[in-house]
Scaffold this motif. Structure first.
Motif, PDB file in Angstrom:
ATOM      1  N   ASN A 209     -22.333  30.142   7.862  1.00  0.00           N
ATOM      2  CA  ASN A 209     -23.040  31.379   8.155  1.00  0.00           C
ATOM      3  C   ASN A 209     -22.994  31.617   9.662  1.00  0.00           C
ATOM      4  OD1 ASN A 209     -25.632  32.985   8.897  1.00  0.00           O
ATOM      5  ND2 ASN A 209     -25.253  33.390   6.731  1.00  0.00           N
TER       6      ASN A 209
ATOM      7  N   GLU B 290     -24.244  33.827  11.631  1.00  0.00           N
ATOM      8  CA  GLU B 290     -25.489  34.162  12.332  1.00  0.00           C
ATOM      9  C   GLU B 290     -26.283  32.895  12.673  1.00  0.00           C
ATOM     10  OE1 GLU B 290     -26.365  37.842  12.534  1.00  0.00           O
ATOM     11  OE2 GLU B 290     -24.214  37.628  12.224  1.00  0.00           O
ATOM     12  N   GLU B 291     -26.346  31.966  11.722  1.00  0.00           N
ATOM     13  CA  GLU B 291     -27.086  30.716  11.948  1.00  0.00           C
ATOM     14  C   GLU B 291     -26.349  29.827  12.954  1.00  0.00           C
ATOM     15  OE1 GLU B 291     -30.161  27.749  11.276  1.00  0.00           O
ATOM     16  OE2 GLU B 291     -30.002  29.932  11.312  1.00  0.00           O
TER      17      GLU B 291
ATOM     18  N   ARG C 276     -27.140  31.138  16.337  1.00  0.00           N
ATOM     19  CA  ARG C 276     -28.504  30.767  16.748  1.00  0.00           C
ATOM     20  C   ARG C 276     -28.534  29.346  17.320  1.00  0.00           C
ATOM     21  NH1 ARG C 276     -33.072  28.067  15.069  1.00  0.00           N
ATOM     22  NH2 ARG C 276     -32.092  27.169  13.219  1.00  0.00           N
TER      23      ARG C 276
ATOM     24  N   VAL D 144     -26.896  38.519   0.821  1.00  0.00           N
ATOM     25  CA  VAL D 144     -26.614  38.180   2.219  1.00  0.00           C
ATOM     26  C   VAL D 144     -25.944  36.805   2.278  1.00  0.00           C
ATOM     27  CG1 VAL D 144     -27.594  37.984   4.536  1.00  0.00           C
ATOM     28  CG2 VAL D 144     -28.757  39.404   2.812  1.00  0.00           C
TER      29      VAL D 144
ATOM     30  N   SER E 174     -22.940  40.370   5.447  1.00  0.00           N
ATOM     31  CA  SER E 174     -23.126  39.168   6.278  1.00  0.00           C
ATOM     32  C   SER E 174     -24.113  39.421   7.407  1.00  0.00           C
ATOM     33  CB  SER E 174     -21.788  38.720   6.871  1.00  0.00           C
ATOM     34  OG  SER E 174     -20.923  38.311   5.843  1.00  0.00           O
ATOM     35  N   THR E 175     -24.241  40.694   7.804  1.00  0.00           N
ATOM     36  CA  THR E 175     -25.170  41.055   8.888  1.00  0.00           C
ATOM     37  C   THR E 175     -25.882  42.352   8.529  1.00  0.00           C
ATOM     38  OG1 THR E 175     -23.579  42.437  10.076  1.00  0.00           O
ATOM     39  CG2 THR E 175     -23.559  40.091  10.600  1.00  0.00           C
TER      40      THR E 175
ATOM     41  N   THR F 140     -27.470  30.654   3.491  1.00  0.00           N
ATOM     42  CA  THR F 140     -28.052  31.839   4.127  1.00  0.00           C
ATOM     43  C   THR F 140     -29.459  31.535   4.621  1.00  0.00           C
ATOM     44  OG1 THR F 140     -26.819  33.273   2.592  1.00  0.00           O
ATOM     45  CG2 THR F 140     -28.643  34.275   3.802  1.00  0.00           C
TER      46      THR F 140
ATOM     47  N   TRP G  24     -34.523  33.555   7.711  1.00  0.00           N
ATOM     48  CA  TRP G  24     -34.806  34.515   8.790  1.00  0.00           C
ATOM     49  C   TRP G  24     -33.849  35.700   8.740  1.00  0.00           C
ATOM     50  CZ3 TRP G  24     -30.975  35.751  12.175  1.00  0.00           C
ATOM     51  CH2 TRP G  24     -29.976  34.816  12.423  1.00  0.00           C
ATOM     52  N   LEU G  25     -32.611  35.463   8.277  1.00  0.00           N
ATOM     53  CA  LEU G  25     -31.636  36.554   8.205  1.00  0.00           C
ATOM     54  C   LEU G  25     -31.980  37.508   7.051  1.00  0.00           C
ATOM     55  CD1 LEU G  25     -29.063  37.855   9.262  1.00  0.00           C
ATOM     56  CD2 LEU G  25     -27.731  36.237   7.900  1.00  0.00           C
TER      57      LEU G  25
ATOM     58  N   LYS H  36     -34.765  39.604   8.206  1.00  0.00           N
ATOM     59  CA  LYS H  36     -34.263  40.637   9.136  1.00  0.00           C
ATOM     60  C   LYS H  36     -33.689  41.828   8.347  1.00  0.00           C
ATOM     61  CE  LYS H  36     -31.152  40.788  13.170  1.00  0.00           C
ATOM     62  NZ  LYS H  36     -30.162  40.012  13.926  1.00  0.00           N
TER      63      LYS H  36
END
Length: 282
Positions: free
Chosen positions: A45, A47-48, A51, A217, A243-244, A267, A270-271, A274
């Motif tokens: 993932n 996004e993770e 982070r 997601v 994905s976002t 996943t 937190w995503l 969001k």
């Protein structure tokens, strides 16, 4: 126009225990030491991963690993082949082993089969980190295939042992097993699919039928994400893979729609939260 969407997140979605374990290990070391090397993306993932890289996680590949000395390196939940552990010894690397226990157990079973001179077949995705680690238990001699058609061009022995990558579809595994038996092969079949993953099929079926729209997601590299999205699409045709947050299209929705959000075992919650916040702004 205000859409006034009613939005819920699926309680059973989000990280599996193997991913939680790996990320908590990484965060503990990052808190104490400020940086940590990780062999491959810690989770499929982006996004993770972003982070954690902002917190000091350094993603490396096997080529960079060869040149590393006297450092700590995290092995992610997917596991690694024996050659990685050998290299760590030679380079004085401390491995922080966050391999998922389900994967480790499967690696061991495959090694036992191989050491017993059984021909091993692995139903799994070519090039996937977990599959590379599994094949490594057989010195690369296991036959890996993604679908049955690939085996049409392989000279298989009359007798072999069948395993599966832990995040594959249970239905597909049993279909493959039955088909190979019907072709006359003598098969020792091992259902090695993680139940934390396979139980989500039924949980998703029950979840997605209650909504007008489903936003699924997941990272695009996630094998498990593709399988679970197919489940969503099967039981609710108005399912969309993102994905976002940026990939969501307002035109998917009508006023007062009930929208369900769910995701893969890779996943982060937190995503999904969001995504929920973004939808509630429409």
């Amino acid at each position: 126009m205000s859409y006034n969407l009613q939005v819920d997140i699926d309680k059973s979605s989000g990280f599996c225990f193997g991913v939680v374990y790996a990320i908590e290990m990484a965060e503990d070391i990052l808190d104490n030491e400020g940086y940590l090397y990780c062999l491959g993306d810690i989770v499929h993932n982006d996004e993770e991963v972003e982070r954690l890289t902002k917190r000091g996680l350094k993603i490396i590949d096997h080529e960079i690993l060869k040149g590393l000395r006297d450092e700590k390196v995290l092995i992610r939940a997917h596991g690694e082949a024996p050659s990685t552990y050998q290299l760590a010894l030679e380079n004085n690397l401390t491995l922080i082993d966050a391999s998922c226990p389900v994967v480790l157990k499967l690696q061991n079973r495959i090694k036992v089969s191989h050491d017993s001179d059984e021909q091993v077949l692995i139903f799994g995705k070519h090039g996937h980190a977990e599959v590379i680690g599994l094949q490594g238990q057989t010195d690369g001699k296991a036959i890996v295939f993604q679908d049955l058609a690939e085996l049409d061009h392989v000279d298989l022995p009359a007798k072999f042992t069948l395993y599966s990558q832990t995040t594959k579809s249970t239905d597909k595994f049993y279909h493959i097993k039955d088909e190979l038996i019907s072709r006359g092969y003598d098969i020792k079949a091992n259902d090695t699919i993680c139940r934390q993953v396979s139980n989500r099929y039924e949980e998703l079926e029950n979840f997605v039928v209650n909504y007008d729209r489903i936003i699924f997601v997941s990272g695009k590299k996630s094998s498990n994400g593709k399988v679970l999205y197919d489940v969503c699409k099967k039981y609710n045709d108005s399912s969309y893979f993102v994905s976002t947050v940026d990939e969501i299209d307002q035109n998917w929705f009508a006023a007062n729609d009930k929208v369900g959000i769910c995701g893969a075992t890779s996943t982060p919650m937190w995503l999904m939260e969001k995504v929920k916040s973004a939808l509630e702004q429409y």
